[in-house]
Design a protein around this motif. Structure first.
Motif, mmCIF file in Angstrom:
data_model
loop_
_atom_site.group_PDB
_atom_site.id
_atom_site.type_symbol
_atom_site.label_atom_id
_atom_site.label_comp_id
_atom_site.label_asym_id
_atom_site.label_seq_id
_atom_site.Cartn_x
_atom_site.Cartn_y
_atom_site.Cartn_z
ATOM 1 N N ALA A 480 0.842 -1.203 0.000
ATOM 2 C CA ALA A 480 0.000 0.000 0.000
ATOM 3 C C ALA A 480 0.876 1.253 0.000
ATOM 4 O O ALA A 480 0.615 2.219 -0.730
ATOM 5 C CB ALA A 480 -0.910 -0.015 1.226
ATOM 6 N N LEU A 481 1.951 1.224 0.794
ATOM 7 C CA LEU A 481 2.829 2.397 0.873
ATOM 8 C C LEU A 481 3.577 2.614 -0.443
ATOM 9 O O LEU A 481 3.652 3.742 -0.955
ATOM 10 C CB LEU A 481 3.823 2.247 2.024
ATOM 11 N N LEU A 482 4.128 1.542 -0.986
ATOM 12 C CA LEU A 482 4.877 1.679 -2.250
ATOM 13 C C LEU A 482 3.959 2.176 -3.358
ATOM 14 O O LEU A 482 4.347 3.012 -4.186
ATOM 15 C CB LEU A 482 5.506 0.331 -2.625
ATOM 16 N N ASN A 483 2.734 1.663 -3.369
ATOM 17 C CA ASN A 483 1.771 2.135 -4.375
ATOM 18 C C ASN A 483 1.453 3.613 -4.174
ATOM 19 O O ASN A 483 1.354 4.374 -5.143
ATOM 20 C CB ASN A 483 0.479 1.320 -4.292
ATOM 21 N N ALA A 484 1.324 4.022 -2.911
ATOM 22 C CA ALA A 484 0.993 5.424 -2.642
ATOM 23 C C ALA A 484 2.137 6.343 -3.076
ATOM 24 O O ALA A 484 1.910 7.449 -3.589
ATOM 25 C CB ALA A 484 0.679 5.604 -1.158
ATOM 26 N N ILE A 485 3.361 5.891 -2.877
ATOM 27 C CA ILE A 485 4.520 6.689 -3.333
ATOM 28 C C ILE A 485 4.496 6.792 -4.865
ATOM 29 O O ILE A 485 4.637 7.875 -5.443
ATOM 30 C CB ILE A 485 5.845 6.055 -2.827
ATOM 31 N N ALA A 486 4.292 5.655 -5.522
ATOM 32 C CA ALA A 486 4.275 5.655 -6.995
ATOM 33 C C ALA A 486 3.106 6.507 -7.503
ATOM 34 O O ALA A 486 3.244 7.260 -8.487
ATOM 35 C CB ALA A 486 4.171 4.227 -7.513
ATOM 36 N N HIS A 487 1.958 6.411 -6.829
ATOM 37 C CA HIS A 487 0.788 7.208 -7.217
ATOM 38 C C HIS A 487 1.131 8.698 -7.184
ATOM 39 O O HIS A 487 0.825 9.448 -8.117
ATOM 40 C CB HIS A 487 -0.368 6.897 -6.246
ATOM 41 N N THR A 488 1.794 9.106 -6.114
ATOM 42 C CA THR A 488 2.165 10.516 -5.978
ATOM 43 C C THR A 488 3.073 10.956 -7.123
ATOM 44 O O THR A 488 2.891 12.026 -7.710
ATOM 45 C CB THR A 488 2.889 10.737 -4.624
ATOM 46 N N ILE A 489 4.054 10.106 -7.413
ATOM 47 C CA ILE A 489 5.025 10.464 -8.463
ATOM 48 C C ILE A 489 4.315 10.615 -9.815
ATOM 49 O O ILE A 489 4.579 11.564 -10.571
ATOM 50 C CB ILE A 489 6.163 9.410 -8.516
ATOM 51 N N VAL A 490 3.391 9.693 -10.089
ATOM 52 C CA VAL A 490 2.663 9.774 -11.366
ATOM 53 C C VAL A 490 1.725 10.984 -11.354
ATOM 54 O O VAL A 490 1.671 11.756 -12.324
ATOM 55 C CB VAL A 490 1.890 8.457 -11.620
ATOM 56 N N ARG A 491 1.003 11.165 -10.252
ATOM 57 C CA ARG A 491 0.038 12.274 -10.147
ATOM 58 C C ARG A 491 0.734 13.624 -10.329
ATOM 59 O O ARG A 491 0.220 14.526 -10.966
ATOM 60 C CB ARG A 491 -0.632 12.204 -8.781
ATOM 61 N N GLU A 492 1.946 13.715 -9.785
ATOM 62 C CA GLU A 492 2.660 14.995 -9.862
ATOM 63 C C GLU A 492 3.606 15.068 -11.062
ATOM 64 O O GLU A 492 4.436 15.970 -11.149
ATOM 65 C CB GLU A 492 3.421 15.233 -8.546
ATOM 66 N N LYS A 493 3.482 14.046 -11.936
ATOM 67 C CA LYS A 493 4.287 13.995 -13.174
ATOM 68 C C LYS A 493 5.793 14.090 -12.894
ATOM 69 O O LYS A 493 6.545 14.804 -13.574
ATOM 70 C CB LYS A 493 3.863 15.089 -14.152
ATOM 71 N N LEU A 494 6.218 13.396 -11.883
ATOM 72 C CA LEU A 494 7.642 13.428 -11.507
ATOM 73 C C LEU A 494 8.408 12.240 -12.073
ATOM 74 O O LEU A 494 9.582 12.059 -11.779
ATOM 75 C CB LEU A 494 7.770 13.443 -9.968
ATOM 76 N N GLU A 495 7.742 11.395 -12.858
ATOM 77 C CA GLU A 495 8.415 10.194 -13.361
ATOM 78 C C GLU A 495 9.497 10.539 -14.386
ATOM 79 O O GLU A 495 9.461 11.624 -14.985
ATOM 80 C CB GLU A 495 7.402 9.198 -13.942
ATOM 81 N N ASP A 496 10.411 9.594 -14.617
ATOM 82 C CA ASP A 496 11.484 9.785 -15.602
ATOM 83 C C ASP A 496 10.958 9.289 -16.958
ATOM 84 O O ASP A 496 11.095 8.111 -17.307
ATOM 85 C CB ASP A 496 12.730 9.001 -15.161
ATOM 86 N N LYS A 497 10.364 10.204 -17.709
ATOM 87 C CA LYS A 497 9.655 9.814 -18.942
ATOM 88 C C LYS A 497 10.602 9.199 -19.967
ATOM 89 O O LYS A 497 10.267 8.229 -20.635
ATOM 90 C CB LYS A 497 8.952 11.036 -19.531
ATOM 91 N N LYS A 498 11.807 9.775 -20.056
ATOM 92 C CA LYS A 498 12.765 9.297 -21.060
ATOM 93 C C LYS A 498 13.163 7.853 -20.770
ATOM 94 O O LYS A 498 13.168 7.003 -21.652
ATOM 95 C CB LYS A 498 13.996 10.219 -21.021
ATOM 96 N N PHE A 499 13.454 7.578 -19.501
ATOM 97 C CA PHE A 499 13.865 6.229 -19.123
ATOM 98 C C PHE A 499 12.738 5.236 -19.428
ATOM 99 O O PHE A 499 12.958 4.177 -20.004
ATOM 100 C CB PHE A 499 14.213 6.196 -17.627
ATOM 101 N N ILE A 500 11.525 5.624 -19.051
ATOM 102 C CA ILE A 500 10.385 4.717 -19.246
ATOM 103 C C ILE A 500 10.187 4.457 -20.736
ATOM 104 O O ILE A 500 9.994 3.317 -21.162
ATOM 105 C CB ILE A 500 9.110 5.317 -18.610
ATOM 106 N N GLU A 501 10.274 5.505 -21.520
ATOM 107 C CA GLU A 501 10.042 5.351 -22.955
ATOM 108 C C GLU A 501 11.111 4.478 -23.606
ATOM 109 O O GLU A 501 10.824 3.614 -24.417
ATOM 110 C CB GLU A 501 10.038 6.739 -23.586
#
Ligand code: SF4
Ligand code: SF4
Ligand code: SF4
Ligand code: FES
Length: 963
Positions: A480-501
């Motif tokens: 639940a905690l790890l998901n909440a952290i990931a949710h925040t990162i996605v919600r706030e658009k803080l992800e590393d888009k280049k790496f993911i792509e």
């Protein structure tokens, strides 16, 4: 096949037993950052060229020019206090300390002028005038830098008598079992103080006073034992005199030769010089060239080796028909024949699949490989499993699914480049102490720390280290905690888009993104369940997402849950989401518990996998082993450990060969395990001691300690390190020889003359080990797998340009709360862990003086919960769960939060695993040790299970005494 391999493994000791060359000062940060810039200078008429930032002392040493030193050593930053290293520099007035003066272009240095020599003699004379002149009877005679330096500077007489004030009558501190502090010999060089600060990070020592009155003080004036000293021994190693000295050297004298080997305790895998006299290990010195430990160690590896010659060692094979009979001591042939005939007759009556084996994470890779080979080839089934089942099997599953390889991604060195570190469900200062010291150093340099743990571990706040966030979640809510952290990162658009792509599977990511964005994963909705405020979760998420280099280290607090595999996948998702994979300073780092838990998994110990994590159902893989071994291998996976227990209780599983594993103490729901063991017709235990499991055995095969055999261990970094024989096996056979002889008795011959030949076979059959050989290990010191044609020197960092599986796979990690919930009957949640001084089930460390630090397992309870129940410090408590009940003493502490209690499991009498349930990870069956709903109350007497245990132990030990 390789012929018998004999490495050049025994080295005579030099004059100084800490024998690696000491360059006086470390590679300085300016030196390593100088990007190859060289400085040219002249030392004693020789023109030398060294990296910019190098000290004069180091530049001289690199060029084999020796400058005397006392306060300097290359494991510590230069300090410049003793002045014995003075040199003259052309154009500068007076004398300069060579350890603190960096080289400059065109510098002309003279290390040996008559003025320098006179000055050094004078300084030395002052030291010696306040130093006992008992060199001939001193324990350090021949291994003392003060003595060596007096000789080097040519000191021939001391003009000052002993009449004046001196320190010669100061009392010794003998409080620590492993070393003595004799302050009368101290030259106040501060090396010990700096070692404790810079290397260990404990800050237990200070220099008090000024001038003549200055002295080394332990903590607030306590003795070593009463202070916060963790007995790592770094100060002892750093001391250039006999002031801090190992008791083993005081009693036995200076060692004569050394063998480089690897610690057999935890998954850090520290390299050691075992320093030996005759066939007796006198001391263990962490090996400077060890790539996992860089010359450091903890109390277990350095000092707790006495178990290997403890009187409880069983060195003769024993057999009996029933467990209520005394043991009969027999020779090896009879014991192995007895064991083989029992197994054969069981298989005749109950079928090929009615027997199995358990490999050991304490044994070498080669030994583990042989046990799984024996099960597959001689037993003819896949019923082989390992203790990794109960610790890191979810790591294997989770990392393979997401990244494509069942192992951590980094080196330990990597932490030196991290900027934000998450430590989740791990307690490195206790369970992986040498790595913890490296991490603390990085934190002192400014890296930020996020601790995720229900309990306040030492890293949350220790000298000069303070975590940015302690997310003290409730047990069972990791996902639940790890998901909440990931949710925040996605919600706030803080992800590393280049790496993911570039690096990740698009469809999998989009599917995962849709999932993670759901409200059910938001910190706001989940915070109550997790027990941490949404604000703190969001701030921690922002900190991690914003890191240049973010690294995640995790332990059994992540894996030992009903959603252990899901949490590991969520960790891998988080690393991919933030682009923190494939370079130094980042990564997903499982901190493995036992010394060779990585290796035992690599070697095909799981019932569904052959060596190198290849499924038994893959025909081509099976065939390669079948061709080599000359037998058919079953294509269906065999039984896991819990399945073996269930099948034994129901009467379908009758024989078990258990090497170096104490399942009757370490596995959950002990009463169920005991019932299973009692149901067996033949239990064969191979171990050093009559451990808890051996009390249920029919055949006891003596094991060999790590000092008694050759082989390799693989640590948490995937680093394969050599284990080298220091003394002959007390039983006459190393463990690999026993397995080989047992296999022969079963009718399947294995013929190896040396473990190097077993490694040769492993390399031939396992692509990730293709380039590994003893020869290469000797050349490289250690190798991180994969090591093959593509990576001849091994692979320090994994997934650099692409993941092992190609593109990274974001796995959907839905949080499903465990069934084990606190309720009316069992209102508290019990979680378990380890302490620094003890190792796992304690069979080894309980047989050393480490016992002084941890004589019993205690139940940590919050003052509020204690108050509610009228519990005081030291009260005997009954701890009951739906699986069983036990009793142990209370310690009241706010380290645990209200509603959570905590204990360790190092003493069998505690019966911590009597109360843990048989809940397990959905994917791997790893038990849910970390969440057990319990009730706690004060009692007068110990639990009935404990009285039964004591009676049973007494009976079994009496059977032993009749041998
Ligand atoms: S043994 Fe380790 S912790 Fe203790 S004082 Fe020495 S360096 Fe510090
Ligand atoms: S105890 Fe040893 S290392 Fe520490 S100050 Fe004294 S001489 Fe130096
Ligand atoms: S127990 Fe672990 S940290 Fe301690 S010396 Fe051994 S391998 Fe190193
Ligand atoms: S060694 Fe340089 S001042 Fe001590």
């Amino acid at each position: 096949m390789l012929k018998y391999y004999e490495p050049d493994k025994e080295m005579r000791m030099g004059g100084n037993t800490n024998s690696a060359k000491d360059f006086g000062t470390p590679v300085s940060s300016t030196e390593s950052n100088a990007l190859g810039k060289k400085v040219n200078l002249c030392i004693d008429g020789r023109f030398v060229s060294v990296p910019a930032g190098t000290s004069i002392m180091r530049a001289a040493a690199i060029n084999d020019i020796n400058i005397p030193k006392l306060c300097a050593t290359d494991s510590l930053e230069p300090f410049g206090s003793c002045r014995i290293c003075l040199v003259q520099i052309q154009g500068r007035r007076g004398f300069s300390a060579s350890c603190t003066t960096p080289v400059e272009d065109g510098m002309v240095v003279k290390t040996q002028t008559s003025a320098v020599a006179k000055l050094r003699r004078n300084i030395m004379e002052l030291y010696i005038s306040d130093h006992p002149l008992d060199c001939l009877t001193c324990a350090a005679n021949g291994d003392c830098q003060l003595q060596d330096t007096a000789g080097e500077v040519g000191l021939r007489e001391v003009r000052f008598g002993y009449e004046g004030a001196n320190h010669l009558t100061v009392e010794k501190d003998k409080s620590n079992s492993y070393f003595t502090f004799d302050a009368s010999k101290c030259i106040v060089c501060s090396r010990c103080v700096r070692a404790c600060e810079e290397i260990q990070g404990t800050f237990a020592l200070t220099i008090d006073g000024r001038g003549f009155d200055s002295k080394v003080t332990v903590s607030q004036g306590e003795d070593f034992m009463g202070s916060e000293c963790v007995s790592c021994g770094a100060c002892v190693q750093a001391c250039p005199t006999a002031t801090l000295m190992e008791n083993s050297v005081i009693h036995n004298g200076i060692p004569e030769h050394k063998v480089i080997t690897t610690c057999a305790y935890c998954g850090v895998g520290c390299a050691f010089e075992a320093q030996v006299k005759g066939d007796q290990v006198v001391r263990m010195i962490p090996h400077k060239a060890g790539k996992a430990n860089r010359g450091h160690s903890c109390v277990k590896g350095r000092f707790a080796f006495g178990y290997s010659t403890h009187k409880d060692r069983i060195t003769k094979p024993m057999i009996r028909n029933r467990i209520d009979e005394p043991w009969r001591q027999v020779d090896w042939d009879i014991a192995l024949e007895f064991a083989a005939s029992k197994i054969k007759s069981i298989q005749k009556r109950f079928g090929d699949n009615s027997v199995g084996g358990i490999t050991s994470s304490r044994c070498t890779n080669e030994e583990t490989y042989l046990v799984q080979k024996l099960v597959r080839a001689a037993f003819g089934n896949n019923n082989v499993d390992t203790c990794a089942r109960v610790c890191h099997s979810p790591t294997g599953y989770g990392l393979k699914t997401t990244l494509g390889e069942s192992a951590g991604t980094q080196t330990f060195d990597s932490v030196e480049k991290s900027d934000v570190i998450i430590v989740m469900g791990a307690n490195p200062t206790d369970a992986h102490p040498v790595f913890a010291s490296r991490m603390k150093k990085r934190l002192r340099e400014g890296a930020k720390l996020i601790v995720v743990d229900p309990r306040r571990i030492d890293l949350v706040r220790s000298p000069h280290v303070k975590s940015e966030f302690h997310l003290n979640l409730l047990p069972g809510t990791n996902v639940a905690l790890l998901n909440a952290i990931a949710h925040t990162i996605v919600r706030e658009k803080l992800e590393d888009k280049k790496f993911i792509e570039e690096r990740c599977e698009k469809d999998a990511f989009l599917k995962w993104k849709t999932f993670i964005k759901k409200e059910e994963n938001s910190p706001e909705l989940m915070s109550k369940k997790i027990g941490v405020s949404a604000e703190r979760i969001i701030s921690a998420a922002r900190l991690f997402a914003g890191a240049k280099n973010g690294a995640i280290y995790y332990g059994l607090g992540v894996t030992e849950h009903s959603q252990g595999s899901t949490a590991v996948m969520a960790i891998a998702n988080l690393a991919m989401l933030t682009g923190n994979l494939g370079r130094e300073g980042v990564g997903v780092n499982p901190l493995r518990g036992q010394n060779n838990v990585q290796g035992s998994c690599d070697m095909g110990s799981f019932p569904h996998e052959l060596p190198g994590y290849r499924h038994v159902s893959i025909e081509s893989v099976r065939q390669s082993f079948e061709n080599f071994w000359g037998v058919k291998i079953q294509s269906a996976p065999g039984l896991r450990i819990p399945n073996m227990f269930d099948a034994a209780v129901s009467g379908n599983f009758k024989g078990l060969y258990c090497q170096g594993e104490d399942i009757a103490q370490s596995d959950p729901n002990i009463q169920h395990v005991e019932e299973a063991l009692r149901s067996l017709d033949c239990l064969i235990v191979q171990d050093l001691f009559l451990n808890e499991t051996a009390k249920f055995a029919h055949v006891f095969l003596p094991g060999a300690s790590f000092l008694e055999k050759d082989g390799t261990f693989t640590n948490a970094e995937r680093r394969i390190s050599p284990v080298r024989k220091v003394m002959a096996p007390l039983s006459g056979k190393a463990d690999w020889e026993v397995t080989m002889a047992f296999s022969k008795a079963l009718g399947f011959e294995m013929n190896y003359e040396h473990p190097s030949e077993i490694m040769e076979e492993i390399a031939e059959l396992t692509p990730t080990f293709r380039g590994v050989s003893y020869q290469r290990l000797d050349e490289e010191g250690s190798i991180q797998w994969p090591c093959n044609e593509n990576a001849p020197s091994g692979t320090p960092i994994m997934h650099v340009d692409e993941f092992v599986r190609g593109k990274g796979n974001f796995a959907v990690t839905k949080y499903v709360g465990t069934e084990e919930k606190a309720g009316k009957r069992f209102p508290l949640l019990l979680t378990t862990g380890r302490v620094l001084s003890q190792y796992n089930v304690g069979a080894q460390t309980r047989r050393t003086d480490n016992l002084r630090w941890h004589r019993e397992d205690l139940l940590e309870i919050h003052p509020h919960d204690a108050d509610e129940r009228g519990i005081s410090e030291g009260d005997l408590l009954e701890v009951a769960s739906r699986a069983g009940l036990t009793s142990l003493r209370a310690t009241i502490t706010s380290r645990v939060q209200p509603g959570v209690v905590y204990t360790t499991f190092h003493h069998p009498i505690t019966g911590a695993n009597v109360i843990t349930t048989d809940n397990s990870d959905w994917a791997t069956n790893c038990p849910e040790y970390k969440v057990t709903a319990v009730q706690v109350r004060k009692v007068m007497n110990k639990a009935e299970w404990q009285s039964r245990y004591e009676r049973f132990t007494e009976t079994q030990e009496s059977y032993l005494q009749k041998v």
